[in-house]
Structure formats: structure tokens, C-alpha cells
Design a protein around this motif. Structure first.
Motif, PDB file in Angstrom:
ATOM      1  N   ASP A 179     -23.647 -30.229   2.748  1.00  0.00           N
ATOM      2  CA  ASP A 179     -22.193 -30.062   2.634  1.00  0.00           C
ATOM      3  C   ASP A 179     -21.860 -28.671   2.123  1.00  0.00           C
ATOM      4  O   ASP A 179     -20.904 -28.029   2.586  1.00  0.00           O
ATOM      5  CB  ASP A 179     -21.619 -31.109   1.681  1.00  0.00           C
ATOM      6  N   GLN A 180     -22.641 -28.194   1.166  1.00  0.00           N
ATOM      7  CA  GLN A 180     -22.416 -26.853   0.634  1.00  0.00           C
ATOM      8  C   GLN A 180     -22.641 -25.798   1.706  1.00  0.00           C
ATOM      9  O   GLN A 180     -21.863 -24.842   1.838  1.00  0.00           O
ATOM     10  CB  GLN A 180     -23.351 -26.600  -0.556  1.00  0.00           C
ATOM     11  N   ALA A 181     -23.681 -25.969   2.503  1.00  0.00           N
ATOM     12  CA  ALA A 181     -23.975 -25.013   3.575  1.00  0.00           C
ATOM     13  C   ALA A 181     -22.850 -24.996   4.603  1.00  0.00           C
ATOM     14  O   ALA A 181     -22.441 -23.923   5.073  1.00  0.00           O
ATOM     15  CB  ALA A 181     -25.308 -25.368   4.236  1.00  0.00           C
ATOM     16  N   ARG A 182     -22.322 -26.169   4.962  1.00  0.00           N
ATOM     17  CA  ARG A 182     -21.231 -26.227   5.947  1.00  0.00           C
ATOM     18  C   ARG A 182     -19.965 -25.560   5.396  1.00  0.00           C
ATOM     19  O   ARG A 182     -19.242 -24.877   6.133  1.00  0.00           O
ATOM     20  CB  ARG A 182     -20.950 -27.676   6.320  1.00  0.00           C
ATOM     21  N   ALA A 183     -19.709 -25.766   4.106  1.00  0.00           N
ATOM     22  CA  ALA A 183     -18.541 -25.135   3.505  1.00  0.00           C
ATOM     23  C   ALA A 183     -18.690 -23.614   3.480  1.00  0.00           C
ATOM     24  O   ALA A 183     -17.734 -22.881   3.754  1.00  0.00           O
ATOM     25  CB  ALA A 183     -18.340 -25.667   2.085  1.00  0.00           C
ATOM     26  N   LEU A 184     -19.886 -23.141   3.179  1.00  0.00           N
ATOM     27  CA  LEU A 184     -20.127 -21.701   3.191  1.00  0.00           C
ATOM     28  C   LEU A 184     -19.924 -21.127   4.586  1.00  0.00           C
ATOM     29  O   LEU A 184     -19.367 -20.033   4.744  1.00  0.00           O
ATOM     30  CB  LEU A 184     -21.553 -21.409   2.698  1.00  0.00           C
ATOM     31  N   GLN A 185     -20.358 -21.859   5.607  1.00  0.00           N
ATOM     32  CA  GLN A 185     -20.180 -21.372   6.971  1.00  0.00           C
ATOM     33  C   GLN A 185     -18.693 -21.290   7.329  1.00  0.00           C
ATOM     34  O   GLN A 185     -18.264 -20.346   8.002  1.00  0.00           O
ATOM     35  CB  GLN A 185     -20.900 -22.289   7.964  1.00  0.00           C
ATOM     36  N   GLU A 186     -17.907 -22.249   6.848  1.00  0.00           N
ATOM     37  CA  GLU A 186     -16.466 -22.181   7.092  1.00  0.00           C
ATOM     38  C   GLU A 186     -15.859 -20.949   6.430  1.00  0.00           C
ATOM     39  O   GLU A 186     -14.987 -20.276   6.996  1.00  0.00           O
ATOM     40  CB  GLU A 186     -15.789 -23.448   6.578  1.00  0.00           C
ATOM     41  N   LEU A 187     -16.329 -20.632   5.231  1.00  0.00           N
ATOM     42  CA  LEU A 187     -15.832 -19.442   4.546  1.00  0.00           C
ATOM     43  C   LEU A 187     -16.250 -18.169   5.277  1.00  0.00           C
ATOM     44  O   LEU A 187     -15.487 -17.203   5.350  1.00  0.00           O
ATOM     45  CB  LEU A 187     -16.347 -19.409   3.104  1.00  0.00           C
ATOM     46  N   VAL A 188     -17.459 -18.155   5.824  1.00  0.00           N
ATOM     47  CA  VAL A 188     -17.896 -16.997   6.614  1.00  0.00           C
ATOM     48  C   VAL A 188     -17.006 -16.829   7.838  1.00  0.00           C
ATOM     49  O   VAL A 188     -16.625 -15.708   8.201  1.00  0.00           O
ATOM     50  CB  VAL A 188     -19.379 -17.152   7.031  1.00  0.00           C
ATOM     51  N   ASP A 189     -16.649 -17.937   8.464  1.00  0.00           N
ATOM     52  CA  ASP A 189     -15.765 -17.866   9.628  1.00  0.00           C
ATOM     53  C   ASP A 189     -14.404 -17.289   9.249  1.00  0.00           C
ATOM     54  O   ASP A 189     -13.785 -16.559  10.030  1.00  0.00           O
ATOM     55  CB  ASP A 189     -15.587 -19.259  10.238  1.00  0.00           C
ATOM     56  N   HIS A 204     -13.695 -15.306   6.388  1.00  0.00           N
ATOM     57  CA  HIS A 204     -13.752 -13.971   5.798  1.00  0.00           C
ATOM     58  C   HIS A 204     -14.547 -12.974   6.636  1.00  0.00           C
ATOM     59  O   HIS A 204     -14.527 -11.778   6.348  1.00  0.00           O
ATOM     60  CB  HIS A 204     -14.326 -14.045   4.387  1.00  0.00           C
ATOM     61  N   GLY A 205     -15.256 -13.439   7.647  1.00  0.00           N
ATOM     62  CA  GLY A 205     -15.870 -12.525   8.598  1.00  0.00           C
ATOM     63  C   GLY A 205     -17.313 -12.157   8.363  1.00  0.00           C
ATOM     64  O   GLY A 205     -17.971 -11.675   9.286  1.00  0.00           O
ATOM     65  N   SER A 206     -17.835 -12.343   7.168  1.00  0.00           N
ATOM     66  CA  SER A 206     -19.230 -11.961   6.921  1.00  0.00           C
ATOM     67  C   SER A 206     -19.764 -12.678   5.684  1.00  0.00           C
ATOM     68  O   SER A 206     -18.990 -13.093   4.802  1.00  0.00           O
ATOM     69  CB  SER A 206     -19.359 -10.449   6.714  1.00  0.00           C
ATOM     70  N   GLN A 207     -21.086 -12.784   5.637  1.00  0.00           N
ATOM     71  CA  GLN A 207     -21.727 -13.379   4.472  1.00  0.00           C
ATOM     72  C   GLN A 207     -21.516 -12.507   3.242  1.00  0.00           C
ATOM     73  O   GLN A 207     -21.370 -13.016   2.126  1.00  0.00           O
ATOM     74  CB  GLN A 207     -23.223 -13.562   4.737  1.00  0.00           C
ATOM     75  N   ALA A 208     -21.483 -11.199   3.436  1.00  0.00           N
ATOM     76  CA  ALA A 208     -21.301 -10.280   2.307  1.00  0.00           C
ATOM     77  C   ALA A 208     -19.949 -10.497   1.638  1.00  0.00           C
ATOM     78  O   ALA A 208     -19.847 -10.490   0.401  1.00  0.00           O
ATOM     79  CB  ALA A 208     -21.443  -8.834   2.785  1.00  0.00           C
ATOM     80  N   GLN A 209     -18.901 -10.698   2.443  1.00  0.00           N
ATOM     81  CA  GLN A 209     -17.571 -10.927   1.882  1.00  0.00           C
ATOM     82  C   GLN A 209     -17.522 -12.253   1.116  1.00  0.00           C
ATOM     83  O   GLN A 209     -16.923 -12.337   0.041  1.00  0.00           O
ATOM     84  CB  GLN A 209     -16.528 -10.934   3.001  1.00  0.00           C
ATOM     85  N   VAL A 210     -18.158 -13.277   1.673  1.00  0.00           N
ATOM     86  CA  VAL A 210     -18.182 -14.572   0.997  1.00  0.00           C
ATOM     87  C   VAL A 210     -18.945 -14.455  -0.319  1.00  0.00           C
ATOM     88  O   VAL A 210     -18.504 -14.982  -1.350  1.00  0.00           O
ATOM     89  CB  VAL A 210     -18.818 -15.638   1.905  1.00  0.00           C
ATOM     90  N   ALA A 211     -20.083 -13.771  -0.293  1.00  0.00           N
ATOM     91  CA  ALA A 211     -20.865 -13.592  -1.511  1.00  0.00           C
ATOM     92  C   ALA A 211     -20.049 -12.883  -2.587  1.00  0.00           C
ATOM     93  O   ALA A 211     -20.075 -13.256  -3.768  1.00  0.00           O
ATOM     94  CB  ALA A 211     -22.140 -12.816  -1.199  1.00  0.00           C
ATOM     95  N   LYS A 212     -19.296 -11.864  -2.175  1.00  0.00           N
ATOM     96  CA  LYS A 212     -18.471 -11.105  -3.124  1.00  0.00           C
ATOM     97  C   LYS A 212     -17.397 -11.995  -3.730  1.00  0.00           C
ATOM     98  O   LYS A 212     -17.162 -11.958  -4.947  1.00  0.00           O
ATOM     99  CB  LYS A 212     -17.846  -9.909  -2.411  1.00  0.00           C
ATOM    100  N   ARG A 213     -16.731 -12.794  -2.909  1.00  0.00           N
ATOM    101  CA  ARG A 213     -15.661 -13.655  -3.399  1.00  0.00           C
ATOM    102  C   ARG A 213     -16.196 -14.761  -4.311  1.00  0.00           C
ATOM    103  O   ARG A 213     -15.494 -15.216  -5.216  1.00  0.00           O
ATOM    104  CB  ARG A 213     -14.893 -14.265  -2.230  1.00  0.00           C
ATOM    105  N   LEU A 214     -17.412 -15.214  -4.057  1.00  0.00           N
ATOM    106  CA  LEU A 214     -18.004 -16.269  -4.881  1.00  0.00           C
ATOM    107  C   LEU A 214     -18.740 -15.731  -6.100  1.00  0.00           C
ATOM    108  O   LEU A 214     -19.171 -16.509  -6.952  1.00  0.00           O
ATOM    109  CB  LEU A 214     -18.973 -17.115  -4.040  1.00  0.00           C
ATOM    110  N   GLY A 215     -18.906 -14.405  -6.161  1.00  0.00           N
ATOM    111  CA  GLY A 215     -19.657 -13.828  -7.270  1.00  0.00           C
ATOM    112  C   GLY A 215     -21.143 -14.092  -7.172  1.00  0.00           C
ATOM    113  O   GLY A 215     -21.844 -14.192  -8.190  1.00  0.00           O
ATOM    114  N   LYS A 216     -21.636 -14.209  -5.931  1.00  0.00           N
ATOM    115  CA  LYS A 216     -23.046 -14.470  -5.691  1.00  0.00           C
ATOM    116  C   LYS A 216     -23.645 -13.331  -4.879  1.00  0.00           C
ATOM    117  O   LYS A 216     -22.928 -12.470  -4.363  1.00  0.00           O
ATOM    118  CB  LYS A 216     -23.221 -15.796  -4.929  1.00  0.00           C
ATOM    119  N   THR A 217     -24.959 -13.326  -4.758  1.00  0.00           N
ATOM    120  CA  THR A 217     -25.628 -12.318  -3.947  1.00  0.00           C
ATOM    121  C   THR A 217     -25.619 -12.728  -2.481  1.00  0.00           C
ATOM    122  O   THR A 217     -25.474 -13.920  -2.156  1.00  0.00           O
ATOM    123  CB  THR A 217     -27.079 -12.119  -4.398  1.00  0.00           C
ATOM    124  N   GLY A 218     -25.814 -11.739  -1.604  1.00  0.00           N
ATOM    125  CA  GLY A 218     -25.912 -12.046  -0.184  1.00  0.00           C
ATOM    126  C   GLY A 218     -27.095 -12.950   0.110  1.00  0.00           C
ATOM    127  O   GLY A 218     -27.022 -13.805   0.994  1.00  0.00           O
TER     128      GLY A 218
END
Length: 299
Positions: free
Chosen positions: A157-167, A169-183
Motif C-alpha cells: 500500500d505504501q509503494a502504491r501511494a508513493l507511485q501516485e505521488l510520483v505521478d 509531482h513528476g519524479s521520485q526526487a520531488q517526492v523524496a524532497k516533499r517527504l523529507g526522505k532520500t531518493g
């Protein structure tokens, strides 16, 4: 049973009176019974005033009995993060299924709300924050951030939610930045979505652990099954028997006895009679005959 059924959304509530709001908001509030931003938000509301989050990242509300028991024994330790129905409807006019006429929508805490219904609680503490409902991605993001460090969010479920956020925000890097996590953190979790459907099922059932599953997810799908079999074999090696088993009573058969050591013959004199007596005393007739024949061949 649907989430709405589990959450027990009611059809009617007492209406809050709008104060100092636009005519448009006042009209919507009158039509829907929803509080507006002109109403001082309460800190505790009847449980029927809360509707579940349609964008909840959890696909199922599981293991509610234990949480319900905790709510009964210890009470509600953390308020639910909610948005007013008004703010939610303005941001998501087409996402009203299951809301009923509840004046608040739970952004984070749907599982606790379901457990509270199961426990028979009458009221719940809330924290109202309309900014959480600005968009579906914001709701998803808020719920995901709140659940990153919780054990009750399934890895898939967490992985699917992350993929929705990537869709969004456009990139994994942007999602990582918004979540305060590493790429790398984001990439590792998204690797689960590269697994074959069969292996994803094994992750969800717990048969295949998350850490090796993330590694396997980086392999080509045609190589994943063999890698998963190797991992599962290493974790659960076949049991080996150290002794043969008796088929009748399923108890280990005794190990074969070691051969007895040959008796040592001690002869105190060199007289033929003494030697003959010693051999006769220690050897069987057949052995004595064999020794006699051997000696005759060497004379």
C-alpha cells in the motif's frame, strides 16, 4: 464489508451555524449541514460526525479488534486529523461517495475511526485542518507522511501511494524532497511494484519479507522467481533427519550398535598344550579349525 460500512457513517447530524462567511459558503452549509471556516472548530465531536477519507492510502481496514480493545482500555491518545466537509467538497466536488452528511472528513485516522465504531465509542477528539484537503495528492501525501513510521501500513500500500505521488509531482526526487526522505528510500519502496503479481501476493501475505523483496524487485521479472525461491529456501531450509524413522510409531530407530572388539588372547607359556588350551577356550570350533588349517599350510 465496505469501508463506509465499517466506519458506520450516519445520515444526519446537527447543523453548525455559519458565522462571518460568504453567501456562497452559507448556502452550501445550509444545503449540506457542513460547518464552514467561520465556525470555531471543536476538539471533540460525536463519532457520527466523521466520514472516512475517500483517498485513504490503506486498501483495507485490518486488525481492528486489537485497536478497539486498546481504545477501550486506554482511550484515544491522539486526535484524528480532519478537514471540514466544506473545504473537502470545494477541493473535490466529485468525491462525495460515502460521506453521507458528515460535517468532517478524516484525513488521517481512518483505522482508528473504524476501531472506535467497533469499540462503541460515542465521541472522538479531532484536530481540524482544512489545508490538508487542498487536493487529492495533498490528502494522499498527508496520510502517507503520517503513516511512514507506522507498522499498520502494508508495504505494498505504501509503494502504491508513493507511485501516485510520483505521478502527481513528476519524479521520485520531488517526492523524496516533499517527504523529507532520500531518493534511495523512495526507490527501494517503489521496487516492490516491479515484482511479478505472484511475488507481490507473497509480500502482502508476509511469506516474502520486504527487504529481500525490494532487492528482487530490481531484477528482470524473468529472474525474480528463482531469486525468490532461493531466498525462501535460505530462510526455511528443509529439515534433515539424523536417524531413520520407524514407520509404525514415528519414533527414531536406534542407531546400529558398533561391532564388538575381538577378545585378546593372552598366553603365559610357550608349551604346545597351553597354546592349544588357550585357543580352544577362546575360539569356536569352526574358528579353531580354520586356524589349524592355516597353520598346516605354513609348516
Amino acid at each position: 464489508m465496505s469501508k463506509a460500512d465499517k466506519l458506520g457513517v450516519s445520515a444526519s447530524f446537527a447543523r453548525a451555524q455559519p458565522v462571518g462567511v460568504s453567501s456562497r459558503r452559507a448556502a452550501i452549509a445550509e444545503a449540506t449541514g457542513a460547518p464552514t471556516s467561520g465556525v470555531v472548530p471543536p476538539s471533540e465531536v460525536p463519532i457520527e460526525a466523521l466520514a472516512h477519507n475517500p483517498f485513504n492510502l490503506r486498501e483495507d481496514l485490518t486488525e481492528l479488534d486489537e485497536l478497539a480493545a486498546s481504545l477501550v482500555a486506554r482511550g484515544q491518545l491522539q486526535p484524528l486529523a480532519v478537514a471540514t466537509r466544506m473545504a473537502f467538497m470545494e477541493a473535490h466536488p466529485g468525491a462525495t461517495d460515502g460521506l453521507g452528511r458528515a460535517p468532517y472528513v478524516v484525513i488521517d485516522g481512518n483505522r482508528r475511526l473504524a476501531a472506535a465504531h467497533l469499540a462503541g465509542l460515542k465521541t472522538m477528539h479531532i484536530h481540524v485542518n482544512d489545508a490538508l484537503s487542498a487536493s487529492s495528492s495533498d490528502i494522499l501525501e498527508s496520510a502517507l507522511i503520517a503513516n511512514i513510521h507506522r507498522v499498520d501500513v502494508a508495504p505494498m500500500d505504501q509503494a502504491r501511494a508513493l507511485q501516485e505521488l510520483v505521478d502527481v509531482h513528476g519524479s521520485q526526487a520531488q517526492v523524496a524532497k516533499r517527504l523529507g526522505k532520500t531518493g534511495a528510500w523512495v526507490s527501494q519502496r517503489l521496487a516492490l511494484l516491479n515484482l511479478t503479481p505472484e511475488l507481490q501476493d507473497k509480500v502482502e501475505s508476509g511469506e516474502l519479507k520486504v527487504e529481500p523483496a525490494r532487492r528482487i524487485g530490481r531484477l528482470p521479472q524473468e529472474a525474480q522467481e528463482a531469486a525468490a525461491d532461493e531466498t525462501l529456501s535460505a530462510v526455511n531450509p528443509p529439515r534433515q533427519r539424523t536417524h531413520p524413522v520407524n514407520a509404525v510409531n514415528a519414533t527414531p530407530a536406534p542407531a546400529p550398535a558398533a561391532p564388538a572388539a575381538s577378545p585378546r588372547i593372552t598366553i603365559s607359556t610357550n608349551s604346545p598344550e597351553t597354546i592349544a588350551d588357550a585357543l580352544t577356550a577362546h575360539l569356536t570350533p569352526d574358528d579353531l579349525k580354520a586356524v589349524t588349517e592355516l597353520l598346516m599350510t605354513r609348516i
